[in-house]
Every structure is written in C-alpha cells, then in structure tokens.
Design a protein around this motif. Sequence first.
Motif, PDB file in Angstrom:
ATOM      1  N   GLY A 224      14.248  78.703  59.370  1.00 38.86           N
ATOM      2  CA  GLY A 224      13.232  77.761  58.940  1.00 38.86           C
ATOM      3  C   GLY A 224      13.807  76.354  58.982  1.00 38.86           C
ATOM      4  N   VAL A 225      12.942  75.342  58.884  1.00 38.88           N
ATOM      5  CA  VAL A 225      13.379  73.951  58.969  1.00 38.88           C
ATOM      6  C   VAL A 225      12.842  73.182  57.762  1.00 38.88           C
ATOM      7  CG1 VAL A 225      13.410  71.862  60.369  1.00 38.88           C
ATOM      8  CG2 VAL A 225      13.319  74.092  61.495  1.00 38.88           C
ATOM      9  N   PHE A 226      13.746  72.466  57.094  1.00 39.90           N
ATOM     10  CA  PHE A 226      13.388  71.589  55.982  1.00 39.90           C
ATOM     11  C   PHE A 226      13.583  70.157  56.469  1.00 39.90           C
ATOM     12  CE2 PHE A 226      13.921  69.452  51.861  1.00 39.90           C
ATOM     13  CZ  PHE A 226      12.921  70.048  51.109  1.00 39.90           C
ATOM     14  N   ILE A 227      12.489  69.422  56.617  1.00 36.96           N
ATOM     15  CA  ILE A 227      12.537  68.054  57.140  1.00 36.96           C
ATOM     16  C   ILE A 227      12.460  67.085  55.967  1.00 36.96           C
ATOM     17  CG2 ILE A 227      11.413  66.349  58.614  1.00 36.96           C
ATOM     18  CD1 ILE A 227      10.386  68.651  60.332  1.00 36.96           C
ATOM     19  N   PHE A 228      13.495  66.261  55.824  1.00 31.83           N
ATOM     20  CA  PHE A 228      13.609  65.311  54.716  1.00 31.83           C
ATOM     21  C   PHE A 228      13.592  63.904  55.297  1.00 31.83           C
ATOM     22  CE2 PHE A 228      16.314  63.071  51.485  1.00 31.83           C
ATOM     23  CZ  PHE A 228      15.500  63.277  50.388  1.00 31.83           C
ATOM     24  N   LEU A 229      12.556  63.142  54.932  1.00 33.82           N
ATOM     25  CA  LEU A 229      12.422  61.785  55.475  1.00 33.82           C
ATOM     26  C   LEU A 229      13.252  60.816  54.638  1.00 33.82           C
ATOM     27  CD1 LEU A 229      11.012  60.082  57.669  1.00 33.82           C
ATOM     28  CD2 LEU A 229       9.246  59.571  55.981  1.00 33.82           C
ATOM     29  N   LEU A 230      14.212  60.186  55.268  1.00 31.15           N
ATOM     30  CA  LEU A 230      15.076  59.232  54.575  1.00 31.15           C
ATOM     31  C   LEU A 230      14.399  57.882  54.423  1.00 31.15           C
ATOM     32  CD1 LEU A 230      18.370  60.138  56.447  1.00 31.15           C
ATOM     33  CD2 LEU A 230      17.701  60.857  54.149  1.00 31.15           C
ATOM     34  N   ASP A 231      13.690  57.471  55.473  1.00 31.57           N
ATOM     35  CA  ASP A 231      13.050  56.159  55.442  1.00 31.57           C
ATOM     36  C   ASP A 231      11.944  56.133  56.486  1.00 31.57           C
ATOM     37  OD1 ASP A 231      12.588  53.593  54.592  1.00 31.57           O
ATOM     38  OD2 ASP A 231      14.154  52.678  55.820  1.00 31.57           O
ATOM     39  N   GLY A 232      10.915  55.315  56.246  1.00 26.69           N
ATOM     40  CA  GLY A 232       9.852  55.130  57.225  1.00 26.69           C
ATOM     41  C   GLY A 232       8.586  55.901  56.894  1.00 26.69           C
ATOM     42  N   ASN A 233       7.880  56.327  57.927  1.00 21.61           N
ATOM     43  CA  ASN A 233       6.615  57.041  57.786  1.00 21.61           C
ATOM     44  C   ASN A 233       6.403  57.880  59.039  1.00 21.61           C
ATOM     45  OD1 ASN A 233       3.455  56.909  58.563  1.00 21.61           O
ATOM     46  ND2 ASN A 233       3.683  57.114  56.348  1.00 21.61           N
ATOM     47  N   VAL A 234       6.221  59.196  58.851  1.00 24.14           N
ATOM     48  CA  VAL A 234       5.998  60.077  59.993  1.00 24.14           C
ATOM     49  C   VAL A 234       4.835  61.016  59.719  1.00 24.14           C
ATOM     50  CG1 VAL A 234       8.441  59.999  60.697  1.00 24.14           C
ATOM     51  CG2 VAL A 234       7.611  61.884  59.244  1.00 24.14           C
ATOM     52  N   GLN A 235       4.273  61.525  60.797  1.00 24.70           N
ATOM     53  CA  GLN A 235       3.179  62.487  60.734  1.00 24.70           C
ATOM     54  C   GLN A 235       3.653  63.784  61.376  1.00 24.70           C
ATOM     55  OE1 GLN A 235       0.052  61.248  59.576  1.00 24.70           O
ATOM     56  NE2 GLN A 235      -0.879  63.282  59.522  1.00 24.70           N
ATOM     57  N   ILE A 236       3.480  64.907  60.659  1.00 22.75           N
ATOM     58  CA  ILE A 236       3.778  66.234  61.197  1.00 22.75           C
ATOM     59  C   ILE A 236       2.525  67.067  61.014  1.00 22.75           C
ATOM     60  CG2 ILE A 236       5.303  68.238  61.107  1.00 22.75           C
ATOM     61  CD1 ILE A 236       7.420  66.457  59.806  1.00 22.75           C
TER      62      ILE A 236
ATOM     63  N   ALA B  66       8.723  71.690  54.200  1.00 21.12           N
ATOM     64  CA  ALA B  66       9.393  72.965  54.428  1.00 21.12           C
ATOM     65  C   ALA B  66       8.572  73.768  55.428  1.00 21.12           C
ATOM     66  CB  ALA B  66       9.537  73.727  53.112  1.00 21.12           C
ATOM     67  N   ILE B  67       9.184  74.101  56.567  1.00 23.92           N
ATOM     68  CA  ILE B  67       8.482  74.792  57.656  1.00 23.92           C
ATOM     69  C   ILE B  67       9.231  76.092  57.943  1.00 23.92           C
ATOM     70  CG2 ILE B  67       7.609  74.596  60.010  1.00 23.92           C
ATOM     71  CD1 ILE B  67       7.789  71.559  59.727  1.00 23.92           C
ATOM     72  N   PRO B  68       8.751  77.219  57.422  1.00 27.28           N
ATOM     73  CA  PRO B  68       9.519  78.460  57.540  1.00 27.28           C
ATOM     74  C   PRO B  68       9.451  79.158  58.893  1.00 27.28           C
ATOM     75  CG  PRO B  68       7.511  78.838  56.309  1.00 27.28           C
ATOM     76  CD  PRO B  68       7.565  77.369  56.567  1.00 27.28           C
ATOM     77  N   GLU B  69       8.386  78.938  59.665  1.00 24.39           N
ATOM     78  CA  GLU B  69       8.214  79.763  60.860  1.00 24.39           C
ATOM     79  C   GLU B  69       7.992  78.987  62.147  1.00 24.39           C
ATOM     80  OE1 GLU B  69       5.053  82.418  59.917  1.00 24.39           O
ATOM     81  OE2 GLU B  69       6.255  83.654  58.577  1.00 24.39           O
ATOM     82  N   ASP B  70       7.324  77.864  62.108  1.00 28.63           N
ATOM     83  CA  ASP B  70       6.927  77.187  63.343  1.00 28.63           C
ATOM     84  C   ASP B  70       8.116  76.723  64.164  1.00 28.63           C
ATOM     85  OD1 ASP B  70       4.503  77.570  62.221  1.00 28.63           O
ATOM     86  OD2 ASP B  70       4.036  75.471  61.887  1.00 28.63           O
ATOM     87  N   ASP B  71       7.952  76.756  65.473  1.00 27.71           N
ATOM     88  CA  ASP B  71       8.952  76.232  66.397  1.00 27.71           C
ATOM     89  C   ASP B  71       8.337  75.046  67.128  1.00 27.71           C
ATOM     90  OD1 ASP B  71      11.261  75.903  67.796  1.00 27.71           O
ATOM     91  OD2 ASP B  71      11.173  77.804  68.881  1.00 27.71           O
ATOM     92  N   ASN B  72       9.196  74.255  67.784  1.00 26.83           N
ATOM     93  CA  ASN B  72       8.730  73.109  68.569  1.00 26.83           C
ATOM     94  C   ASN B  72       7.831  72.201  67.722  1.00 26.83           C
ATOM     95  OD1 ASN B  72       9.015  71.788  71.026  1.00 26.83           O
ATOM     96  ND2 ASN B  72       7.047  72.535  71.775  1.00 26.83           N
ATOM     97  N   ILE B  73       8.409  71.692  66.640  1.00 27.32           N
ATOM     98  CA  ILE B  73       7.682  70.905  65.643  1.00 27.32           C
ATOM     99  C   ILE B  73       7.505  69.468  66.133  1.00 27.32           C
ATOM    100  CG2 ILE B  73       7.757  70.067  63.266  1.00 27.32           C
ATOM    101  CD1 ILE B  73       9.733  72.558  62.820  1.00 27.32           C
ATOM    102  N   GLU B  74       6.278  68.993  66.168  1.00 28.46           N
ATOM    103  CA  GLU B  74       5.989  67.647  66.646  1.00 28.46           C
ATOM    104  C   GLU B  74       6.042  66.650  65.489  1.00 28.46           C
ATOM    105  OE1 GLU B  74       2.489  65.053  68.945  1.00 28.46           O
ATOM    106  OE2 GLU B  74       2.264  67.225  68.645  1.00 28.46           O
ATOM    107  N   ILE B  75       6.833  65.594  65.666  1.00 33.23           N
ATOM    108  CA  ILE B  75       7.001  64.556  64.648  1.00 33.23           C
ATOM    109  C   ILE B  75       6.640  63.214  65.269  1.00 33.23           C
ATOM    110  CG2 ILE B  75       8.605  63.453  63.038  1.00 33.23           C
ATOM    111  CD1 ILE B  75      10.353  66.033  63.346  1.00 33.23           C
ATOM    112  N   ARG B  76       5.646  62.529  64.700  1.00 30.42           N
ATOM    113  CA  ARG B  76       5.207  61.223  65.205  1.00 30.42           C
ATOM    114  C   ARG B  76       5.517  60.145  64.188  1.00 30.42           C
ATOM    115  NH1 ARG B  76      -0.793  62.516  65.728  1.00 30.42           N
ATOM    116  NH2 ARG B  76      -0.186  64.220  64.346  1.00 30.42           N
ATOM    117  N   ALA B  77       6.180  59.098  64.629  1.00 34.56           N
ATOM    118  CA  ALA B  77       6.555  58.010  63.730  1.00 34.56           C
ATOM    119  C   ALA B  77       5.480  56.932  63.725  1.00 34.56           C
ATOM    120  CB  ALA B  77       7.890  57.414  64.160  1.00 34.56           C
ATOM    121  N   HIS B  78       5.096  56.499  62.514  1.00 33.25           N
ATOM    122  CA  HIS B  78       4.151  55.395  62.359  1.00 33.25           C
ATOM    123  C   HIS B  78       4.855  54.127  61.877  1.00 33.25           C
ATOM    124  CE1 HIS B  78       1.033  58.172  63.240  1.00 33.25           C
ATOM    125  NE2 HIS B  78       1.088  58.821  62.095  1.00 33.25           N
ATOM    126  N   ALA B  79       6.185  54.183  61.843  1.00 30.10           N
ATOM    127  CA  ALA B  79       7.034  53.043  61.501  1.00 30.10           C
ATOM    128  C   ALA B  79       8.445  53.425  61.931  1.00 30.10           C
ATOM    129  CB  ALA B  79       6.986  52.758  60.002  1.00 30.10           C
TER     130      ALA B  79
END
Length: 236
Positions: free
Chosen positions: A187-199, A211-224
């Motif tokens: 699984g993947v735990f994505i922790f944003l340190l700074d900025g703004n993103v959309q998942i 916290a994303i336990p199963e998905d693969d190929n996770i799309e992350i879009r930055a808005h800053a």
Amino acid sequence: MSREFHPADERGVYHHGWLHSYHSFSFGSYYDPERMGFGLLRALNDDRVAPSMGFETHPHNNMEIISIPLKGRLQHEDSMGNRHVIQAGEIQVMSAGTGVAHSEYNDSDSDEVNFLQIWVIPKQHNIEPRYGQKAFDENGRKNRFQLVVSPDERDGSIWINQDAYFSLADMDDNQTLFYKKHRPENGVFIFLLDGNVQIDLDELNPRDALAIPEDDNIEIRAHANSKLLCIEVPMA
C-alpha cells in the motif's frame, strides 16, 4: 480496505515546551484505535525541536527508524558508535534489531529543527543493528519520484530491513506524476509536505495524507509548487 484521507488537523498533538510533535498514528499519549498505523507503517511523527534541545538517550529494538530533516540540523549519537549531524536533503535509517540506544538533539543553539520520525515494523527480527545516512541531490526529485529508501539499495537508495520504499518528489504547479508501486501487494501512504495536490477526488494541503491500500499507478496533479513523500509498505 478503501483509501482514507488523513487531514493534517486531525493528527495527534503533543506540545511540551521544547517539543511540538504531530502524530499521524497513535503514539505516546495520543491514542486513536482508528489510527494504529497503515500496514507495517507504525509511526509518522512531524517533530519540531527547540534550539539545543532534544531526545535524551533511549532504547529501541526490532524497529526500522527513518529520520528525514525538513529544516535545520539534527545531531545523532548511538550505542553503535555513530555520531553524526543530519540536515535537510539527507535521510537516516537505523535498524534497531537486537537493540540500540540513541539520542537526537537540535544541533543549533538559535534555530528550530523540523524533522519526520518514521517507524516501520521490520521484515526480520533480532538482526544486528545497522545505521545508514545519505545526502540526496534534490534536483533528482524535480517533477519525478526520487527513491531514497528501499530493501535492495536500488538507484542509490538507503537499505531498510523491510520490503518498503520511500520516494520524494518536488512538483511544479500544473505538473502531473504517476506513482507506480514497486510491489503490487504493498500500500502507499502519501504525505504532502508542502503545496496543494489532487489525487482523484481528494485534495491535499500541507501535512494532509492519503492512505491508498490497493491502487496502482496513482495519478497526482499539482495545483501549486508541491513537495510530497510516498511511503510504500507491505499491508500485512
């Protein structure tokens, strides 16, 4: 198990004079039965330590302890004979194994140090304690994932006693990254340190996590302009 949003303002808070700490999972005096960890990720503490202050010598065993300075300098000393200073841009991994004692102090007498202290449950227990520290070129994470911790030291990463992978990324505004897992069962735990993103439908602001336990190929879009840490761990 479905993905779960972890707002920054719902973290456990511990303020005690020289230490301001924010706990993503139950730790110390903070207890939440719904926040006991994510897979084998046991602790993620966002610590701010006052000048010249710190954690006195204390023991650990059978835990992988990762320290990531975000601002300032941290002085480390342990029973293995290591005495080092780590700073922003560096990663430290300590495999406590059969047992190790260490201390962590702010190396500055004027400036605060801010660092992440992360615990991962080990793959093998009672190994010989081990220490690793490395500086990483921050240009290597510009609009891409830079692997900094892994079980096989691939791409110059630091070894960890677990099938876990830590990656950092610095994203420019309007950039998109795809995180592809190293192991499909993780699984993947994505922790944003700074900025703004959309998942997908989740919008993350500083210190929010997903916290994303199963998905693969996770799309992350930055808005800053954004900085993020991806912690990929076994789920069992």
